[in-house]
Enzyme design. Sequence first.
Site, short mmCIF file in Angstrom:
data_model
loop_
_atom_site.label_atom_id
_atom_site.label_comp_id
_atom_site.label_asym_id
_atom_site.label_seq_id
_atom_site.Cartn_x
_atom_site.Cartn_y
_atom_site.Cartn_z
N TRP A 127 0.90 -1.11 -0.08
CA TRP A 127 0.08 -0.09 -0.06
C TRP A 127 0.92 1.18 -0.09
O TRP A 127 1.79 1.35 0.91
CB TRP A 127 -0.92 -0.03 1.34
CG TRP A 127 -1.73 0.93 1.14
CD1 TRP A 127 -2.74 1.69 0.44
CD2 TRP A 127 -2.15 1.75 2.62
NE1 TRP A 127 -3.42 2.51 0.94
CE2 TRP A 127 -3.17 2.61 2.23
CE3 TRP A 127 -1.53 1.81 3.83
CZ2 TRP A 127 -3.64 3.73 3.14
CZ3 TRP A 127 -1.95 2.92 4.63
CH2 TRP A 127 -3.09 3.89 4.45
N ASP A 208 -0.66 -5.57 9.13
CA ASP A 208 -1.53 -4.56 8.72
C ASP A 208 -2.90 -5.41 8.16
O ASP A 208 -2.60 -6.20 7.22
CB ASP A 208 -1.17 -3.72 7.68
CG ASP A 208 -2.13 -2.64 7.39
OD1 ASP A 208 -3.30 -2.60 7.84
OD2 ASP A 208 -1.79 -1.68 6.42
N ALA A 210 -6.68 -5.03 7.31
CA ALA A 210 -7.60 -3.88 6.91
C ALA A 210 -8.97 -4.48 6.13
O ALA A 210 -9.78 -3.80 5.91
CB ALA A 210 -6.91 -2.87 6.16
N LYS A 243 -13.33 -1.10 6.50
CA LYS A 243 -14.04 -1.81 5.44
C LYS A 243 -15.24 -2.97 5.76
O LYS A 243 -16.28 -2.82 5.46
CB LYS A 243 -13.02 -2.59 4.55
CG LYS A 243 -12.26 -1.82 3.61
CD LYS A 243 -10.93 -0.96 4.22
CE LYS A 243 -10.41 -0.21 3.26
NZ LYS A 243 -9.32 0.73 3.60
C1 LMR Z 1 -6.87 1.92 -0.67
O1 LMR Z 1 -5.90 1.19 -0.54
O2 LMR Z 1 -7.14 2.41 -1.67
C2 LMR Z 1 -7.51 2.29 0.69
O3 LMR Z 1 -6.84 1.40 1.67
C3 LMR Z 1 -8.01 3.85 0.76
C4 LMR Z 1 -6.81 4.44 1.08
O4 LMR Z 1 -6.63 5.22 1.92
O5 LMR Z 1 -5.80 4.51 0.29
#
Ligand code: LMR
Length: 394
Positions: A127, A208, A210, A243
């Site tokens: 991410w 992590d 999520a 989520k």
């Molecule tokens: C994403 O990866 O799109 C989500 O986790 C939202 C974000 O804050 O980036």
Amino acid sequence: MFNALSKQPVDKIMQLMHMFREDPRENKIDLGVGVYKNAEGVTPVMRAVKAAERQLWEEQETKAYVGLAGDPVFADAMVDLVLGDAVRRQQVAVVATPGGTGAVRQAFEMILMASPQARVWVSDPTWPNHVSILKYLGIEIVTYRYFDAETRAVDFAGMMEDLDGLRAGDVVLLHGCCHNPTGANLTLPEWQQVIDRMNAVGATPMIDIAYQGFGDGLDADAAATRLVASSCPETLIAASCSKNFGVYRERTGLLMAVSQNEAGKALAQENLTSLNRLNYSFPPDHGARVVTMILTDDKLRADWAAELEETRLGMLRLRESLAGELQRLSGSDRFGFLAQHRGMFSLLGTTPELVERLRAEHGIYMIGDSRMNIAGLNDETVPILAKAIIDVGI
Ligand code: LMR
């Protein structure tokens, strides 16, 4: 003074969100930001959330502060949801945070407090905000191979080869389930090998998580996190409720630090609570309270779990239908990985140029690295996306 500020690097997910909003085309398709959408393109307030909010509105008598670490009942309920009985509750220090991102940020800050020289290993890719926050805090980043561009599965051999470079005191950031951005995940035996490697050198895992409940189910998605927490001397876990409870804008998350014993837990708790005070004082309460009400009420919990399960199965169906459509159009199995991936995302594994053509020529928005949000699709748009993928030559 403000003149001295420099331009900030663009967050590619936020940038794409903006571009999508500005696009006047009516048939545009948003596969960008990781927000669940139903077949009508709506991000619904979950039934149990609505019910809990209604009850809260009736019953809540004060908005006075709760506690620096958040409500202990929220902590208990979430530790139970994420960790089950993998560890003793007395081993786990917890702070409520503003969303999963808040938990990630607090975890990195705690690492910095405990060990300013620590290096943090992240999957390539991960991410993007993981990398941005680490860079901002000046923490050294090391990457490990994760995604096999050929098979679009985990490059486990490459990952283990890279993790050969682990040193004592390093931190390894892992996605508990539903890897973002790839959708490709380790098997439990592979997790065990990673655990053995970390334990052998004295590295600390940070998980992590999520998207619990978006992959193979609430317990299955937590299995790896539980295995790590019960097998490693110390574990950091950043969890998000955005989520799986659909409470994105309420900023609801928590950071857990699992220690070997109660003395370790007490010290971690003191430091985490102090970090909350330093960064924003009291964490937001509304989302956490709603989540607590749902998790501690049998009827609300059952209804929430049922709706989450419908959501998960809906995404799986979309995966299968997209893979099927692409197989029909391409006459090959090369998109079969889409049905194997789990969670909201899949990395298509194509070039930024072809992703740009999908946007320019077909109004289809995915992140430049070719991450697409499966939940942005519906029965009507699956064939449109499949045709566009073949048309641009992916
Ligand atoms: C994403 O990866 O799109 C989500 O986790 C939202 C974000 O804050 O980036």
